[in-house]
Design a protein around this motif. Sequence first.
Motif, short mmCIF file in Angstrom:
data_model
loop_
_atom_site.label_atom_id
_atom_site.label_comp_id
_atom_site.label_asym_id
_atom_site.label_seq_id
_atom_site.Cartn_x
_atom_site.Cartn_y
_atom_site.Cartn_z
N ALA A 44 0.82 -1.21 0.00
CA ALA A 44 0.00 0.00 0.00
C ALA A 44 0.86 1.26 0.00
N SER A 45 1.98 1.22 0.71
CA SER A 45 2.85 2.41 0.77
C SER A 45 3.47 2.70 -0.58
N VAL A 46 3.84 1.65 -1.33
CA VAL A 46 4.39 1.87 -2.67
C VAL A 46 3.32 2.41 -3.59
N ARG A 47 2.11 1.88 -3.48
CA ARG A 47 1.00 2.36 -4.30
C ARG A 47 0.75 3.84 -4.05
N SER A 48 0.80 4.25 -2.79
CA SER A 48 0.54 5.66 -2.47
C SER A 48 1.70 6.55 -2.91
N ARG A 49 2.90 5.99 -3.01
CA ARG A 49 4.07 6.77 -3.44
C ARG A 49 3.96 7.13 -4.92
N TYR A 50 3.35 6.21 -5.70
CA TYR A 50 3.21 6.43 -7.14
C TYR A 50 1.74 6.25 -7.55
N PRO A 51 0.88 7.15 -7.14
CA PRO A 51 -0.56 6.97 -7.40
C PRO A 51 -0.93 7.04 -8.88
N ASP A 52 -0.07 7.63 -9.71
CA ASP A 52 -0.39 7.77 -11.14
C ASP A 52 0.09 6.60 -11.98
N ALA A 53 0.75 5.62 -11.37
CA ALA A 53 1.24 4.47 -12.13
C ALA A 53 0.09 3.54 -12.46
N ARG A 54 0.25 2.83 -13.58
CA ARG A 54 -0.83 1.94 -14.04
C ARG A 54 -0.90 0.65 -13.24
N GLY A 79 -3.84 -6.07 -12.52
CA GLY A 79 -4.35 -5.58 -13.80
C GLY A 79 -3.56 -6.00 -15.02
N GLU A 80 -2.35 -6.50 -14.83
CA GLU A 80 -1.61 -7.04 -15.97
C GLU A 80 -2.24 -8.39 -16.37
N PRO A 81 -2.02 -8.87 -17.60
CA PRO A 81 -2.57 -10.17 -17.99
C PRO A 81 -2.19 -11.26 -16.99
N SER A 82 -3.12 -12.14 -16.71
CA SER A 82 -2.94 -13.15 -15.68
C SER A 82 -1.66 -13.96 -15.89
N GLY A 83 -0.86 -14.07 -14.83
CA GLY A 83 0.35 -14.88 -14.86
C GLY A 83 1.57 -14.20 -15.43
N THR A 84 1.48 -12.91 -15.76
CA THR A 84 2.63 -12.24 -16.38
C THR A 84 3.46 -11.41 -15.40
N ALA A 85 2.99 -11.24 -14.17
CA ALA A 85 3.69 -10.32 -13.26
C ALA A 85 3.89 -10.94 -11.88
N GLY A 86 2.82 -11.05 -11.09
CA GLY A 86 2.96 -11.52 -9.72
C GLY A 86 3.55 -12.91 -9.62
N GLY A 87 3.07 -13.84 -10.45
CA GLY A 87 3.58 -15.21 -10.41
C GLY A 87 5.07 -15.29 -10.72
N PRO A 88 5.51 -14.70 -11.84
CA PRO A 88 6.96 -14.69 -12.12
C PRO A 88 7.77 -14.01 -11.02
N THR A 107 8.95 -8.90 0.91
CA THR A 107 7.97 -8.46 -0.09
C THR A 107 8.69 -7.67 -1.16
N VAL A 108 8.29 -7.89 -2.41
CA VAL A 108 8.83 -7.11 -3.52
C VAL A 108 7.66 -6.57 -4.33
N VAL A 109 7.76 -5.29 -4.70
CA VAL A 109 6.73 -4.62 -5.49
C VAL A 109 7.39 -4.02 -6.72
N VAL A 110 6.76 -4.21 -7.86
CA VAL A 110 7.23 -3.59 -9.10
C VAL A 110 6.13 -2.70 -9.64
N THR A 111 6.42 -1.42 -9.75
CA THR A 111 5.50 -0.41 -10.27
C THR A 111 5.83 -0.15 -11.73
N ARG A 112 4.80 -0.23 -12.59
CA ARG A 112 5.06 -0.03 -14.02
C ARG A 112 4.44 1.28 -14.51
N TYR A 113 5.28 2.04 -15.21
CA TYR A 113 4.81 3.19 -15.97
C TYR A 113 4.86 2.79 -17.44
N PHE A 114 3.70 2.72 -18.08
CA PHE A 114 3.59 2.23 -19.44
C PHE A 114 4.25 3.18 -20.43
#
Length: 234
Positions: free
Chosen positions: A55-65, A88-97, A111-118
């Motif tokens: 949640a803290s990472v999400r709030s740090r970058y609220p405009d990320a997809r 929101g990414e296609p199933s199995g392409t992000a969290g699982g890997p 815990t590891v979080v990856v924030t994507r800017y498209f």
Amino acid sequence: MTAVPASNADYATANAVVTLSRGEQPETDLEVKRSHFLGRAARTDDEAAARAFIASVRSRYPDARHHCSAFTVSVPGAQPIERSSDDGEPSGTAGGPMLDVLRGTGLVNTTVVVTRYFGGTLLGTGGLARAYSQAAADALNAASRVRLATRHLWQVRVPVADAGRLEAQLRGQGGPQDIGVEDTQWQATHAVLTLSTPTADAEALAEQLAALTGGAAHAEPAGSRVVETPLPAA
């Protein structure tokens, strides 16, 4: 070397385990076809801490997809809790890997979080999986680590006349390498030494103390503590 609360001893057994050090870790930035994958990892000792970090990472970058995540936390006497999210990414392409990468490190309570800017270019399912895996690996590799190991504590009561010699033997060169002197409390007629060992083998400790004191010293169990030892950077 830092002692941590005894509650953490559930996942630091006689075989030391590795986790991240406490505090903020470096952020990494992986660019793939103009998309930016920002990675950050954290020490999270329970599921609530893992979700709070996400949640803290999400709030740090609220405009990320997307804020994709994976975590593993230990549970006393049970299998670890492992969770991942594609967010929101296609199933199995992000969290699982990402979770596969985390498992491969052997880290606990992490815990590891990856924030994507498209960046405007579709990567495809394979490209996404590779990008999220690499971003997670980069974040975990950049994070500082500690080794956790349980030290079992014992109290040994000896006459003052013998305590100094015993302490010197235990601390000195050539003394037992697996027995540590944690503390010595001096009283009028006797002293109480708090010792630590890597295992709870009372018989082995008794044999070592008998050899040093002629059988005059007896150890009583006094709990345990977890020791954190920083590991050198990769």
